[in-house]
Design a protein around this motif. Structure first.
Motif, PDB file in Angstrom:
ATOM      1  N   GLY A  48      -6.803   2.663 -13.680  1.00 15.77           N
ATOM      2  CA  GLY A  48      -6.553   4.090 -13.545  1.00 15.77           C
ATOM      3  C   GLY A  48      -7.711   4.940 -13.088  1.00 15.77           C
ATOM      4  N   PHE A  49      -8.633   4.397 -12.285  1.00 13.89           N
ATOM      5  CA  PHE A  49      -9.793   5.188 -11.855  1.00 13.89           C
ATOM      6  C   PHE A  49      -9.723   5.586 -10.379  1.00 13.89           C
ATOM      7  CE2 PHE A  49     -10.897   0.770 -11.064  1.00 13.89           C
ATOM      8  CZ  PHE A  49     -11.409   0.800  -9.778  1.00 13.89           C
ATOM      9  N   CYS A  50      -8.786   5.058  -9.637  1.00  9.65           N
ATOM     10  CA  CYS A  50      -8.741   5.275  -8.190  1.00  9.65           C
ATOM     11  C   CYS A  50      -7.397   5.889  -7.806  1.00  9.65           C
ATOM     12  CB  CYS A  50      -8.957   3.955  -7.439  1.00  9.65           C
ATOM     13  SG  CYS A  50      -8.935   4.124  -5.640  1.00  9.65           S
ATOM     14  N   ALA A  51      -7.435   7.058  -7.170  1.00 12.97           N
ATOM     15  CA  ALA A  51      -6.196   7.707  -6.720  1.00 12.97           C
ATOM     16  C   ALA A  51      -5.694   7.028  -5.457  1.00 12.97           C
ATOM     17  CB  ALA A  51      -6.443   9.179  -6.461  1.00 12.97           C
ATOM     18  N   LEU A  52      -4.391   6.909  -5.358  1.00 14.20           N
ATOM     19  CA  LEU A  52      -3.757   6.255  -4.212  1.00 14.20           C
ATOM     20  C   LEU A  52      -2.945   7.294  -3.444  1.00 14.20           C
ATOM     21  CD1 LEU A  52      -3.716   3.299  -3.221  1.00 14.20           C
ATOM     22  CD2 LEU A  52      -1.490   3.051  -4.316  1.00 14.20           C
ATOM     23  N   GLY A  53      -3.076   7.301  -2.133  1.00 17.91           N
ATOM     24  CA  GLY A  53      -2.360   8.277  -1.325  1.00 17.91           C
ATOM     25  C   GLY A  53      -1.866   7.691  -0.029  1.00 17.91           C
ATOM     26  N   SER A  54      -0.989   8.422   0.638  1.00 12.43           N
ATOM     27  CA  SER A  54      -0.486   8.038   1.955  1.00 12.43           C
ATOM     28  C   SER A  54      -0.084   9.306   2.687  1.00 12.43           C
ATOM     29  CB  SER A  54       0.703   7.095   1.845  1.00 12.43           C
ATOM     30  OG  SER A  54       1.279   6.862   3.137  1.00 12.43           O
ATOM     31  N   THR A  55      -0.481   9.394   3.953  1.00 10.91           N
ATOM     32  CA  THR A  55      -0.177  10.605   4.720  1.00 10.91           C
ATOM     33  C   THR A  55       1.199  10.573   5.368  1.00 10.91           C
ATOM     34  OG1 THR A  55      -1.141  12.135   6.324  1.00 10.91           O
ATOM     35  CG2 THR A  55      -1.096   9.818   6.929  1.00 10.91           C
ATOM     36  N   LYS A  56       1.858   9.403   5.356  1.00  8.54           N
ATOM     37  CA  LYS A  56       3.150   9.286   6.041  1.00  8.54           C
ATOM     38  C   LYS A  56       4.227  10.191   5.446  1.00  8.54           C
ATOM     39  CE  LYS A  56       2.343   4.643   7.822  1.00  8.54           C
ATOM     40  NZ  LYS A  56       0.966   4.559   7.316  1.00  8.54           N
ATOM     41  N   PRO A  57       4.323  10.358   4.125  1.00 13.25           N
ATOM     42  CA  PRO A  57       5.352  11.273   3.614  1.00 13.25           C
ATOM     43  C   PRO A  57       5.182  12.710   4.097  1.00 13.25           C
ATOM     44  CG  PRO A  57       4.520   9.866   1.860  1.00 13.25           C
ATOM     45  CD  PRO A  57       3.626   9.652   3.033  1.00 13.25           C
ATOM     46  N   ALA A  58       3.966  13.074   4.505  1.00 10.64           N
ATOM     47  CA  ALA A  58       3.728  14.455   4.929  1.00 10.64           C
ATOM     48  C   ALA A  58       3.996  14.657   6.414  1.00 10.64           C
ATOM     49  CB  ALA A  58       2.292  14.863   4.599  1.00 10.64           C
ATOM     50  N   ILE A  59       3.588  13.693   7.254  1.00  5.57           N
ATOM     51  CA  ILE A  59       3.706  13.891   8.707  1.00  5.57           C
ATOM     52  C   ILE A  59       4.505  12.798   9.388  1.00  5.57           C
ATOM     53  CG2 ILE A  59       1.527  15.151   8.804  1.00  5.57           C
ATOM     54  CD1 ILE A  59       0.195  12.649   9.889  1.00  5.57           C
TER      55      ILE A  59
END
Length: 745
Positions: A48-59
């Motif tokens: 639980g120390f690293c945030a996970l993200g992805s730009t595909k849901p936004a653009i």
């Protein structure tokens, strides 16, 4: 990702954010999540120390640019230290083991999850074809503003280069910069210049603001004021010629003339220091830099010091321009300025030229009688009248049709001045103590010849225009002692030099794309002469350095801005971006709304599977970039090189045309060929039986019969092959069992 972490260095648990591929598929996301978890688990057990993200849901999915979009997002996250929430995220995929993983799925904007001085982030991008990219990013070093301020204060040139593909774009760009610069706080001058010069392309329509206050220069440009001290502008329509270097003569030198360029540009200071060493060896005086750079010593220089000092400054200026990528197409000099011109053209080394000027200046100071020179702004006929009226008066220099220099003994020059004054004619005494290009130099000529003969003169590498006759000497020509003796004694015809420059094409008469006539020396004397003789030429003095850089740039000469800004301490900062001029370039008939494709239907059974297959094959070819004949019905989409974005586009079009829903998972797992996809669609779009009416008989179409025949034939062939293989196997086993015991071994 694990491979990228090694070269990047730093502990794995210092990575506070990972920009994932994150396509949102039911099976793809768990696979990627598990792989990332495994990469981190090789180095840390923390959770639980690293945030996970992805730009595909936004653009959305940007195909081959998807990884670049993720990289940009990760850089922004690093820069601001804020983790954005996952767009449209409500609950994780149940196949993800989030609680036991290193990752958290942010549902709202959060601060950087890993405390510490340096922020690090990872980018993970994968493709269906097997191309995978992984990178570890680290936060840029913090800039200490106080220390940075000390570094940039004295080195920032007040320049602002802007450009556009059209005049309208340039005006819009200038307006946008003005609106930004009037807001507080404004960018540091060095940051403004570095960002505009190195962070933007230099397009055809160019503007360089040269005023100390950039807003004032932009206001002048936007108001339509003529180019001048505040700004310069131009349009680069063709490949520009290199500038012409013009080296001024004796008379403009003064104490401290090298102070500003030596303080700003190390190459100038180095050249002046080298020349100072040669001067001390030749004269025994160690005050060269004190006088040229620091401004000490007598205000008026004698010839023995003025000539080597002028040469040193001009060579330093030439080296500076060369360091900035500006080299001459042609060189010429006015009187003693020819020595620097010959040096830049390759006929003299800097050291030999400096030694020769020290000896030449000393000979003229010690061996020739005192004299004077007077610039007379009268035609040649009037000069002949003055010569006839005044004994000992000679024509020393021709600068133009109505600009001549007469010289001789001081009393003769004074008599000529009195005649001009009596007639109300313009004149100007020159700040020299010898009468150059006159008979007063005759006692010097033999020793000058001897000094030149001891100097190693080399062939030219750059064309050189002689001040004796205005003739261009081309590369390969070598000046001799005889030439330099004649150059000292005979009339200098700089007017002929300018005519030759104009006739060579190096100074086209009009247009901003013409070459620049660049004067090298402490003043702008030759600039005025050039503008009078070649009124359409772009003439600018190096002494007005900012304006010279601006004129060269606006004329299209490639100025090396990186070399110019080296050591200024500036950095790139957010400034207005290019104002694209959006235009429609449609040349065909007006676009009309498209209609969805409707597959053929039989009159009896609605839609056949073959008709669906034909359409699936056509769409497959279109989305994957094949010709229809190259796509087989039984070739897999993956085998055809499809990626997830292409499959998504094809599936969405199939859904719209056939009125059914198809999951990407089904395409990847159950219907991975065009034939299987067509069969899946056919089963979902088959007409429902009419229970209340007697069903009419359904007859097979010719295409269906042919397809069935093909399948049966293929099945028969497969069965025949299998029977043959089975028969061979039985025969082999029978032969082995019938063999004697010894033969079985």
């Amino acid at each position: 990702m694990g491979g990228a972490r090694g070269p990047a260095g730093g502990p794995a648990d210092s990575v506070g954010y990972v920009e994932a591929h994150g396509t949102g598929t039911f099976k793809g996301d768990p696979i990627e999540f598990a792989a990332l978890t495994e990469a981190f688990r090789r180095h840390t057990d923390r959770t639980g120390f690293c945030a996970l993200g992805s730009t595909k849901p936004a653009i959305g999915h940007l195909d081959s640019a998807a990884g670049l979009a993720g990289l940009i997002k990760a850089v922004l996250v690093l820069r601001h230290g804020i983790v954005p929430p996952l767009v449209n995220f409500r609950a994780p995929n149940p196949a993800l083991a989030v609680e036991s993983s290193p990752f958290v799925l942010p549902t709202r904007e959060t601060a950087w999850p890993v405390p510490g001085e340096v922020r690090r982030a990872g980018v993970h991008s994968i493709g269906m074809g097997g191309t995978n990219a992984h990178v570890i990013l680290e936060q840029a070093p913090a800039v200490r503003e106080a220390e940075r301020g000390r570094n940039v204060s004295s080195q920032a040139l007040p320049l602002l280069p802007l450009s556009g593909a059209s005049r309208e774009a340039l005006v819009a760009y200038a307006r946008a910069f003005r609106e930004r610069l009037v807001r507080e706080p404004g960018p540091a001058p060095a940051d403004l210049l570095v960002t505009a010069a190195l962070g933007r392309r230099h397009l055809r329509h160019r503007l360089v603001v040269t005023s100390e206050d950039p807003v004032a220069g932009l206001d002048a440009f936007l108001a339509g004021a003529a180019p001048g001290p505040a700004y310069d502008t131009g349009v680069v329509d063709q490949e520009p010629e290199r500038p012409v270097f013009l080296f001024s003569g004796q008379g403009g030198g003064h104490p401290g003339m090298g102070a500003e360029p030596a303080a700003r540009f190390p190459v100038v200071a180095e050249v002046l220091a080298s020349c100072a060493r040669v001067h001390e060896e030749e004269t025994g005086n160690g005050d060269f830099l004190d006088r040229v750079v620091h401004g000490h010593g007598p205000a008026v220089w004698t010839t023995d010091f003025a000539q080597p000092a002028l040469f040193a400054l001009q060579i330093a200026q030439a080296r500076l321009w060369q360091q900035l990528g500006v080299t001459p197409s042609l060189v010429a000099g006015h009187s003693v300025g020819e020595y620097a011109a010959l040096c830049v053209a390759g006929a003299l080394s800097m050291e030999d030229g400096m030694r020769l000027l020290c000896r030449r200046g000393r000979l003229m100071q010690e061996r020739s009688a005192a004299g004077a020179m007077l610039a007379a702004f009268v035609p040649e006929a009037r000069v002949r009248e003055l010569q006839a009226a005044v004994e000992g008066l000679e024509l020393a220099v021709v600068n133009g049709p109505a600009h001549h220099v007469v010289a001789g003994p001081p009393e003769a020059v004074e008599a000529a001045r009195a005649l001009l004054a009596a007639g109300g004619e313009a004149y100007e005494p020159l700040a020299v103590d010898r009468a150059f290009h006159t008979a007063l130099l005759d006692p010097v000529l033999d020793e000058l010849r001897s000094a030149v003969e001891k100097t190693g003169l080399l062939p030219l590498r750059t064309p050189f225009v002689s001040g004796l006759d205005g003739v261009v000497r081309h590369p390969g020509w070598r000046p001799g002692a005889g030439y330099l003796v004649r150059q000292a004694r005979r009339t200098a015809d700089f007017h002929a030099v300018l005519r030759a420059v104009g006739s060579t094409g190096s100074a086209r008469p009009t247009g901003p794309a013409g070459a620049v006539l660049l004067e090298l020396g402490p003043s702008a004397a030759l600039t005025g002469m050039a503008r009078r003789v070649l009124p359409g030429a772009d003439a600018v003095p190096t002494s007005a350095f900012r304006q010279a850089v601006a004129r060269l740039h606006c004329a299209g000469t490639a100025v090396d801005w990186a070399a110019l800004l080296a050591g200024c301490g500036g950095r790139r900062v957010p400034l207005p971006t290019y104002p694209f001029q959006h235009q429609s370039h449609w040349v065909g008939p007006p676009p009309v709304p498209t209609t969805s494709y409707v597959p053929e239907r039989t009159t009896e059974d609605g839609m056949t599977e073959q008709a669906v297959l034909d359409r699936v094959l056509a769409l497959t070819a279109g989305h994957l970039g094949y010709r229809p004949s190259e796509v087989g019905a039984d070739r897999t989409y993956v085998g055809l090189g499809a990626d997830s974005l292409q499959l998504i586009g094809m599936v969405r079009q199939l859904e719209a045309e056939f009125g059914t829903e198809i999951a990407i998972r089904e395409i990847l797992e159950e219907a991975g060929t065009p034939r299987l996809t067509a069969r899946l669609i056919s089963t979902r779009t088959a007409p429902k039986p009419q229970v209340e009416d007697e069903p009419e008989p359904v007859y097979a179409t010719r295409a269906e019969v042919e397809e069935l025949t093909r399948q049966v034939t293929q099945l028969a062939r497969n069965q025949a092959a299998m029977l043959t293989q089975l028969s061979d196997a039985v025969a082999l086993l029978t032969g082995i069992s019938a063999a004697p015991e010894g033969d079985r071994r």
